[in-house]
Scaffold this motif. Structure first.
Motif, PDB file in Angstrom:
ATOM      1  N   ARG B 101       0.277  -4.552  -2.822  1.00 34.54           N
ATOM      2  CA  ARG B 101      -1.127  -5.243  -3.335  1.00 34.54           C
ATOM      3  C   ARG B 101      -2.219  -6.409  -2.670  1.00 34.54           C
ATOM      4  N   CYS B 102      -1.452  -6.256  -1.409  1.00 36.93           N
ATOM      5  CA  CYS B 102      -3.153  -7.740  -0.354  1.00 36.93           C
ATOM      6  C   CYS B 102      -3.181  -6.461  -0.465  1.00 36.93           C
ATOM      7  N   GLY B 103      -3.031  -5.057   0.458  1.00 30.42           N
ATOM      8  CA  GLY B 103      -3.655  -4.092   1.287  1.00 30.42           C
ATOM      9  C   GLY B 103      -4.639  -3.443  -0.219  1.00 30.42           C
ATOM     10  N   LEU B 105      -6.191  -5.035  -3.128  1.00 34.39           N
ATOM     11  CA  LEU B 105      -7.405  -5.673  -3.215  1.00 34.39           C
ATOM     12  C   LEU B 105      -8.716  -5.757  -3.158  1.00 34.39           C
ATOM     13  N   ILE B 160       0.954  -0.482   3.673  1.00 39.64           N
ATOM     14  CA  ILE B 160      -0.287  -1.269   3.527  1.00 39.64           C
ATOM     15  C   ILE B 160      -1.471  -0.547   4.027  1.00 39.64           C
TER      16      ILE B 160
END
Lengths: 418, 250
Positions: B101-103, B105, B160
Motif C-alpha cells: 500500500r505504501c507503494g 499511495l 512494491i
C-alpha cells in the motif's frame, strides 16, 4: 468484533475513565497529579510521533513544550490586561499555534537530516533556546519565570477555573481531543508513510515520497501537540520558567515514551502516567529520585526495549487463549528474588546517598526501610550486598524456567490463534 | 516505437576511479531489456544513476524524452520510473499489505494526506490487493515483511516496485540467490508484471536473460560494448570474449 469497533470502545472507555477519576481520587493532591498526568500524556504522545512513529530521536522536544508554555502564559496575561473576552479553555489553542510556529522554524533546519545529525541538531537547538531564555529576561522572566492568574480570565459558562477540579476537566477534555487526534493521525496515508520512513527511508524515496518532507510535517505536527501540552502545563502551574524547556524536561519525555514503549501507540500513555506518579511520589520519599529514574531508563533500554507496552503486547496472545494461568507459578516464583534485588539496589543507593550527601551535615545515623542503621559502618553495606548477591543468584537459577514457560505458552497460543 | 530511457555519455567517478565511462544506452518503450556484464562492470551503479540514488559526474539521463539527470529518487519515481534493489529493500516492520500500500499511495494522489483514514481509501486498498494477488502473497496479508522467507521478500520487492503503476520498471538481479523452482516462479512473475511496460533488468542467470529479454546490452568496464537481440548477442564475438565465454556456448 471489528477493529474499528474495538478502537471506538477503547476511546469510550478512555473518556469514561477521564470523567470518573476525580470521583475515585477526590483529594487535592490526586487532582493535581492527575492534571499533570494529562499534560504528560499529550506531551509524551507528541514526542512519540517523532521517535516511535517516524524514527526521529530528539533531545530537545521540551523546546516546543516550553516556548508554547511561555506563549500561553503571556496570552493569559494579555487577555486579562486588555479585558478581552477569551476564556481559559481556548488558551491551549495559543499553545498549539506557538508550537506549530516554532516547529516550522526549527524543523525546517533540523529535519533536513535524520539519525545522528537530527539528534545532535535537536540537542544544539535545545541548548540555544535555553540560553536565549536566560538572556531575554523581559520575555522569559529569567530564573523566576512568568506567572499568571488563570482565574482572572473570562469565565467559561460560569467556570472560573480557580478550583483544581475545574482545571482537571479542562485538561481531561484537551487530553482526550489530542489523544484521539494523534491516534487518528497514525491511521492516515501520512501516518503510514511516517512508519515507512522510520523503517526504510531509502525505499520510501523510491515509492515517490520525499523523506525530508515527511519528517518535516511529522515534526511540525508533533510540535503542535507539544505546544498544547505546554499550554496545559502553564494553566496548571500558572507559572512557566526556563525549566519547562530545559534538557531535563526533554529527557523526561524521552524517559516516559521509552519506559511506556515507543513501539505502540498507547505505550507513552502508560509511561506518562507512571513517570508522573513516580516523579511526584518518589521525590517525597527520597532525595535520590533522579538516580532511580536514570537506573530505570538504563534497565528498560538494556533488558526491556519494548517497554511496558511491549511486555503487554508479548503476553496478549497468551492471555487471549487463556494460557496466562500457566505462567503464574513461574512468574510468581520470580517475585521473591526480584523483590530481593530491588531491596538490595534501593538500600545501597540510599546508604550511598546518605553517606555521600547527608552524613556531613546530619551525621551518618539514618533510617533505612524503617530500621535504624549507620551508613558509616560496614554491617548494613555487607548485609545489602549479600541480599543482592543471593537474590541475584536465585533469579539466575529460576529465570530459564520462566523464560521456557513463556516460550511454550507463546508457541501454543500462536499455534492456536486462527 | 518511442524511447523510454536514453542514457547519453554517462560518466560517474568515485574519487579518482571512473566506474561509468561514457555509457550510451537506449531502451524502447514496451521492451524487455536485460543488462548483463561481469561483476564490477558498473551495472548496479548504472541503476543508481538512472533512479537518482546517486548523481552522474557528467552525461544525461532521459526518461520518456524528459531530462531527469540530477533529480531526487522521489521526483524520478513520480515521473513513472520505479526500481527494485539487489539487496532486499522493504519496510520490515510493516505488514506485507502495508508494504504494498505504501507503494500505491503517491501514485493515487494521496501524498501527505493526514485528513483521510487510510483504511477507507477504497481505490488504494483494491489496488494493493490486486498487487498482492499478482505476486502471490495474498496469504501473507498481515505478516510483518521482516519475517517472510527470502523468495517471498524478493517477490514483495517486485510488488512494491510495480505497485505505483510506473511504466518503466527496473529490476536489479530479481532472481539472485533463488533455487531453480523459485527462479521459475520469479520469471513467470516478471513476465506477467512487465506486460505493457518497459522493463530494464540486471541479471546474472543467463537462462533467465535469454528467456525473457527482447534486447540485451552488455556492460563491461563502465561502457556498453553491445546492444542487440539475444541471438545477435549470443553470436557476438567481442561479447563472448569479454563476458559470456563458455556460458553462451553451453
Amino acid at each position: 468484533m471489528s477493529a474499528t469497533v474495538r478502537t471506538l470502545l477503547a476511546f469510550a472507555l478512555f473518556a469514561v475513565a477521564l470523567a470518573i477519576m476525580p470521583k475515585i481520587f477526590p483529594s487535592g493532591t490526586a487532582l493535581t497529579m492527575m492534571s499533570l498526568m494529562g499534560v504528560a500524556i499529550v506531551f509524551a504522545l507528541s514526542y512519540n510521533m517523532l521517535l516511535g512513529q517516524t524514527g526521529l530521536l530528539s533531545f530537545g522536544h521540551a523546546v516546543y513544550y516550553g516556548l508554547a508554555g511561555f506563549a500561553a502564559i503571556h496570552a493569559m496575561n494579555w487577555v486579562v490586561r486588555n479585558k478581552i473576552g477569551v476564556s481559559l479553555p481556548f488558551i491551549p489553542i495559543v499553545g498549539a499555534v506557538a508550537g506549530l510556529f516554532f516547529g516550522i522554524v526549527f524543523g525546517s533546519i533540523s529535519t533536513r537530516r535524520a539519525g545522528t545529525v537530527f539528534a545532535m541538531i535537536s540537542l544544539g537547538l535545545g541548548e540555544l533556546v535555553v540560553a536565549i531564555t536566560l538572556i531575554m529576561r523581559g520575555v522569559f522572566g529569567g530564573e523566576e519565570g512568568i506567572s499568571a492568574n488563570r482565574a482572572k480570565l473570562e469565565p467559561f459558562f460560569g467556570f472560573k477555573f480557580g478550583p483544581q477540579i475545574e482545571v482537571y476537566y479542562l485538561i481531561a477534555v484537551w487530553c482526550f481531543i489530542c489523544v484521539a487526534a494523534m491516534y487518528a493521525l497514525t491511521r492516515t496515508p501520512f501516518g503510514r508513510m511516517c512508519n515507512a520512513v522510520r523503517d526504510n527511508p531509502e525505499r520510501a524515496e523510491f515509492v515517490g515520497y520525499s523523506t525530508q518532507r515527511v519528517r518535516f510535517i511529522a515534526f511540525c505536527l508533533s510540535a503542535l501537540f507539544a505546544g498544547v501540552a505546554g499550554a496545559l502545563g502553564a494553566i496548571t502551574f500558572e507559572l512557566v520558567n526556563a525549566q519547562a524547556l530545559s534538557a531535563q524536561q526533554s529527557g523526561l519525555v524521552l524517559l516516559m515514551s521509552y519506559v511506556g514503549g515507543v513501539g505502540h501507540f498507547f505505550g507513552p500513555i502508560i509511561g506518562a502516567v507512571l513517570i508522573t506518579l513516580l516523579q511526584i511520589s518518589l521525590s517525597d520519599i527520597t532525595k535520590a529520585w533522579l538516580l532511580y529514574f536514570g537506573l530505570m531508563f538504563i534497565f528498560v533500554v538494556m533488558f526491556w526495549p519494548g517497554g511496558i507496552a511491549g511486555f503487554i503486547d508479548q503476553h496478549r496472545p497468551i492471555v487471549r487463549s487463556g494460557r496466562f494461568g500457566r505462567l503464574l507459578p513461574s512468574y510468581s516464583a520470580l517475585a521473591l528474588p526480584v523483590a530481593g534485588i530491588a531491596l538490595g539496589v534501593i538500600g545501597i543507593i540510599e546508604l550511598a546517598h546518605h553517606q555521600l550527601v547527608e552524613a556531613a551535615s546530619e551525621g551518618s545515623k539514618m533510617k533505612l526501610f524503617g530500621i535504624a542503621t549507620d551508613s558509616a559502618t560496614v554491617a548494613p553495606w555487607l548485609a545489602l550486598v549479600a541480599l543482592l548477591a543471593v537474590a541475584g543468584l536465585v533469579f539466575r537459577a529460576i529465570w530459564p524456567k520462566a523464560a521456557e514457560a513463556f516460550a511454550t505458552a507463546n508457541a501454543a497460543a500462536r499455534g492456536a490463534a486462527p | 516505437m518511442s524511447t523510454a530511457l536514453k542514457l547519453t555519455d554517462l560518466r560517474k567517478s568515485f574519487g579518482p576511479t571512473e566506474i561509468i565511462r561514457g555509457l550510451n544506452l537506449e531502451v524502447k518503450q514496451g521492451e524487455r531489456h536485460a543488462i548483463i556484464g561481469p561483476n564490477g562492470a558498473g551495472k548496479s551503479t548504472m541503476f543508481h544513476l538512472v533512479s537518482g540514488r546517486i548523481h552522474p559526474t557528467s552525461g544525461t539521463v532521459e526518461l520518456k524524452g524528459e531530462d531527469i539527470t540530477g533529480l531526487q529518487p522521489f521526483e524520478i519515481n513520480r515521473r513513472g520510473l520505479s526500481r527494485s534493489f539487489q539487496v532486499t529493500n522493504i519496510f520490515p516492520k510493516l505488514t506485507v499489505f502495508e508494504n504494498i500500500r505504501c507503494g500505491v499511495l503517491w501514485a493515487l494522489g494521496y501524498r501527505y494526506s493526514f485528513w483521510r483514514f487510510i483504511d477507507n481509501l477504497k481505490d488504494a486498498n483494491a489496488r494493493a490487493e490486486e498487487v498482492m494477488d499478482l505476486i502471490g502473497l495474498s496469504a501473507r496479508h498481515e505478516t510483518p515483511a521482516g519475517i517472510l522467507t527470502y523468495a517471498e521478500q524478493r517477490a514483495l520487492e517486485i510488488g512494491i516496485t510495480i505497485a505505483g503503476g510506473a511504466d518503466v520498471i527496473m529490476l536489479d538481479e530479481p532472481t539472485a540467490g533463488m533455487s531453480h523452482s523459485e527462479t521459475d516462479h520469479a520469471v513467470a512473475l516478471i513476465r506477467k508484471i512487465s506486460e505493457g511496460r518497459t522493463l530494464v533488468m540486471v541479471e546474472h542467470d543467463m537462462s533467465v536473460v535469454f528467456g525473457l529479454a527482447d534486447r540485451i546490452s552488455v556492460l563491461v568496464y563502465g561502457q556498453i560494448i553491445a546492444s542487440d537481440t539475444p541471438q545477435a548477442i549470443r553470436a557476438n564475438k567481442a561479447v563472448r570474449e569479454a563476458y559470456l565465454g563458455e556460458e553462451a556456448s553451453a
